[in-house]
Design a protein around this motif. Sequence first.
Motif: not given
Ligand SMILES: NC(=O)c1ccc[n+]([C@@H]2O[C@H](COP(=O)([O-])OP(=O)(O)OC[C@H]3O[C@@H](n4cnc5c(N)ncnc54)[C@H](O)[C@@H]3O)[C@@H](O)[C@H]2O)c1
Length: 252
Positions: A92, A18, A13, A37, A194
């Motif tokens: 997410f 992040l 991802g 990804d 977000i």
């Molecule tokens: N941003 C926050 O507030 C927050 C807080 C706590 C934890 N997290 C965790 O941090 C991580 C990243 O968060 P984010 O805000 O960048 O999330 P996001 O939803 O913006 O990005 C998720 C990424 O994962 C990829 N993805 C989704 N399904 C996939 C799959 N089946 N195979 C491969 N890639 C896949 C998407 O294409 C995307 O690039 C996640 O694990 C999320 O749960 C985020």
Amino acid sequence: MLRLQGRTAMVTGGATGLGFAFATRLHADGARVVIADLRGAAEAALKLDAGGKTAQGLAMDVADEGSVQAAVSAVASSYGGVDILVNNAALFSTLVNRPFEEYSGEEWMQVMRVNTLGPFNCAKAVAPHMKAQRWGRIINVASTSALKGLANMAHYVTSKGAVITFTRVLARELGAWNITANALAPGLTLSDQILKNDDHLRQFGEAIRRSRAIQRDALPADLVGTVSFLASEDAAFMTGQTLCVEGGAIFV
Ligand SMILES: NC(=O)c1ccc[n+]([C@@H]2O[C@H](COP(=O)([O-])OP(=O)(O)OC[C@H]3O[C@@H](n4cnc5c(N)ncnc54)[C@H](O)[C@@H]3O)[C@@H](O)[C@H]2O)c1
């Protein structure tokens, strides 16, 4: 010498949000970085290294074991194998927040497939190389929501609880090979999506900021140092842990 010189890191991802911030930091630390990804991986890798020598993008679905095995085999051919795995991919930012009774079983399973089967598939695929070289780092991205029992995202919050538990199991099962497994648990962080879809921010933002000892929004830059540390030699004797990086919103 840079902290991660000679290592290869795979960030799932990693094309956005992040994940891209983690990939950028690991690359700056000297690691060769593989961004894996569903989409946008090749473009993201080019942003790290336009020449394509120290960064590679691969299309991969973490929920599909065959896709993960194929990607890890491709890394074995290009860079020799994955030394550092950052299990970041998750469903997410696209999720809609609702009381738990309003989710269908299919919605629940879809989140579980990506957020729990995904890290399992990836850890399973990289473990043979890590075991063979008796060195490895697995960093699972969890969430402080799992420790708080955050309301209205039951499938997601439960999946991140599973990620924390899986981390502990991995630590026990892989410690003999000098492979560590730790979880990074962020709180709500202003990642790209977000900021674009601010439903989470509107629902939880103010209450979350007030719950922190350091009462401000969290940025991707607040998290990358922890991933760099966990990937490094400095964290060699730390495993099975969950590091909450949320301005002191939670003390465990
Ligand atoms: N941003 C926050 O507030 C927050 C807080 C706590 C934890 N997290 C965790 O941090 C991580 C990243 O968060 P984010 O805000 O960048 O999330 P996001 O939803 O913006 O990005 C998720 C990424 O994962 C990829 N993805 C989704 N399904 C996939 C799959 N089946 N195979 C491969 N890639 C896949 C998407 O294409 C995307 O690039 C996640 O694990 C999320 O749960 C985020």
